[in-house]
Design a protein around this motif. Sequence first.
Motif, PDB file in Angstrom:
ATOM      1  N   VAL A  55       0.851  -1.194   0.000  1.00 13.63           N
ATOM      2  CA  VAL A  55       0.000   0.000   0.000  1.00 13.63           C
ATOM      3  C   VAL A  55       0.886   1.242   0.000  1.00 13.63           C
ATOM      4  N   VAL A  56       0.479   2.246  -0.779  1.00 12.72           N
ATOM      5  CA  VAL A  56       1.158   3.544  -0.776  1.00 12.72           C
ATOM      6  C   VAL A  56       0.186   4.582  -0.235  1.00 12.72           C
ATOM      7  N   LEU A  57       0.591   5.282   0.834  1.00 15.16           N
ATOM      8  CA  LEU A  57      -0.176   6.427   1.331  1.00 15.16           C
ATOM      9  C   LEU A  57       0.392   7.655   0.641  1.00 15.16           C
ATOM     10  N   MET A  58      -0.390   8.267  -0.247  1.00 17.39           N
ATOM     11  CA  MET A  58       0.115   9.270  -1.181  1.00 17.39           C
ATOM     12  C   MET A  58      -0.516  10.643  -0.968  1.00 17.39           C
ATOM     13  N   ASP A  59       0.313  11.624  -0.604  1.00 17.22           N
ATOM     14  CA  ASP A  59      -0.171  12.999  -0.523  1.00 17.22           C
ATOM     15  C   ASP A  59      -0.435  13.508  -1.938  1.00 17.22           C
ATOM     16  N   ILE A  60      -1.509  14.260  -2.099  1.00 14.18           N
ATOM     17  CA  ILE A  60      -1.856  14.782  -3.424  1.00 14.18           C
ATOM     18  C   ILE A  60      -0.979  15.965  -3.812  1.00 14.18           C
ATOM     19  N   PRO A  81       1.159  -1.556  -6.398  1.00 14.93           N
ATOM     20  CA  PRO A  81       0.564  -1.563  -5.061  1.00 14.93           C
ATOM     21  C   PRO A  81      -0.723  -0.750  -5.068  1.00 14.93           C
ATOM     22  N   GLU A  82      -1.539  -0.960  -4.061  1.00 15.25           N
ATOM     23  CA  GLU A  82      -2.735  -0.134  -3.906  1.00 15.25           C
ATOM     24  C   GLU A  82      -2.319   1.260  -3.446  1.00 15.25           C
ATOM     25  N   VAL A  83      -3.111   2.262  -3.800  1.00 14.13           N
ATOM     26  CA  VAL A  83      -2.817   3.650  -3.427  1.00 14.13           C
ATOM     27  C   VAL A  83      -3.984   4.225  -2.635  1.00 14.13           C
ATOM     28  N   ILE A  84      -3.670   4.796  -1.476  1.00 10.37           N
ATOM     29  CA  ILE A  84      -4.652   5.577  -0.712  1.00 10.37           C
ATOM     30  C   ILE A  84      -4.186   7.025  -0.751  1.00 10.37           C
ATOM     31  N   PHE A 106      -9.502   7.454  -0.560  1.00  6.31           N
ATOM     32  CA  PHE A 106      -8.761   8.571   0.027  1.00  6.31           C
ATOM     33  C   PHE A 106      -9.115   8.699   1.501  1.00  6.31           C
ATOM     34  N   VAL A 107      -8.191   9.285   2.257  1.00  2.00           N
ATOM     35  CA  VAL A 107      -8.465   9.617   3.649  1.00  2.00           C
ATOM     36  C   VAL A 107      -8.034  11.058   3.877  1.00  2.00           C
ATOM     37  N   LEU A 108      -8.787  11.753   4.702  1.00  2.00           N
ATOM     38  CA  LEU A 108      -8.425  13.119   5.061  1.00  2.00           C
ATOM     39  C   LEU A 108      -7.276  13.094   6.058  1.00  2.00           C
ATOM     40  N   VAL A 117      -5.444   3.453   9.954  1.00  2.00           N
ATOM     41  CA  VAL A 117      -4.944   2.078  10.086  1.00  2.00           C
ATOM     42  C   VAL A 117      -5.937   1.101   9.464  1.00  2.00           C
ATOM     43  N   ASP A 118      -7.221   1.316   9.736  1.00  2.39           N
ATOM     44  CA  ASP A 118      -8.257   0.445   9.188  1.00  2.39           C
ATOM     45  C   ASP A 118      -8.286   0.537   7.660  1.00  2.39           C
ATOM     46  N   ALA A 119      -8.106   1.746   7.115  1.00  2.00           N
ATOM     47  CA  ALA A 119      -8.102   1.934   5.663  1.00  2.00           C
ATOM     48  C   ALA A 119      -6.964   1.145   5.022  1.00  2.00           C
ATOM     49  N   VAL A 120      -5.786   1.182   5.635  1.00  2.00           N
ATOM     50  CA  VAL A 120      -4.636   0.431   5.111  1.00  2.00           C
ATOM     51  C   VAL A 120      -4.944  -1.062   5.109  1.00  2.00           C
TER      52      VAL A 120
END
Length: 222
Positions: A55-60, A81-84, A106-108, A117-120
Amino acid sequence: MTEQPAIRVLLVDDDPLVRSGLRLMLGGASDIEVVAEAADGAEVAPLVDAHAPDVVLMDIRMPGVDGLAATETLRARPGPPEVIVLTTFNTDEHVLRALRAGAAGFVLKHTPPAQIVDAVRRVAAGEPVLSPAVTQQLIAQVAGGSGQPGRAARAREQLAGLGPREREVAVAVGEGKANAEIAAELYMSLPTVKTNVSRIMAKLGLNNRVQIALLVHDADEI
């Protein structure tokens, strides 16, 4: 019982304080491992090659290569990988473009830690991050008037390749309905609905049900 390997996460944000906070937050979960960090979208592809995150947590919004361009590049690769997407505004046009490119959701940035954590975990398990209601809200607030020439025609052409039942399921997804609601409305079993959703994604070359919803909206089917 065999222990599941930890979910490997790449953090991408130009603010070192944000990255530090996310690392601390995710580090508290025994089943998640932060394998690398990036401050610019240009660093994403090499780090994905080196560390194989799930998983990648990606700032816009980042200087240099922003998260949108990085997401589009990443999701176009084989086996990505999946991207959030991390964002400050939930009705940002950039968020919509990231979802079109295949981001799982997306998450704020001010989302409570437990929800991030749940989103990941959900994304790593192949589950949707966005609830149907949030998906529908985003489409209603941002997608309206996106109006790229030919987009509606292309969307209708894609949907025309679906069978009648697949098309009914696609429209129901576009209306923000969950699988259980679709099953009840269309007199299908839950496994049949899931099979149809998977078949729709395979036929149309889509990554997730958010993209199905966006396509249905583009085609003015709802």
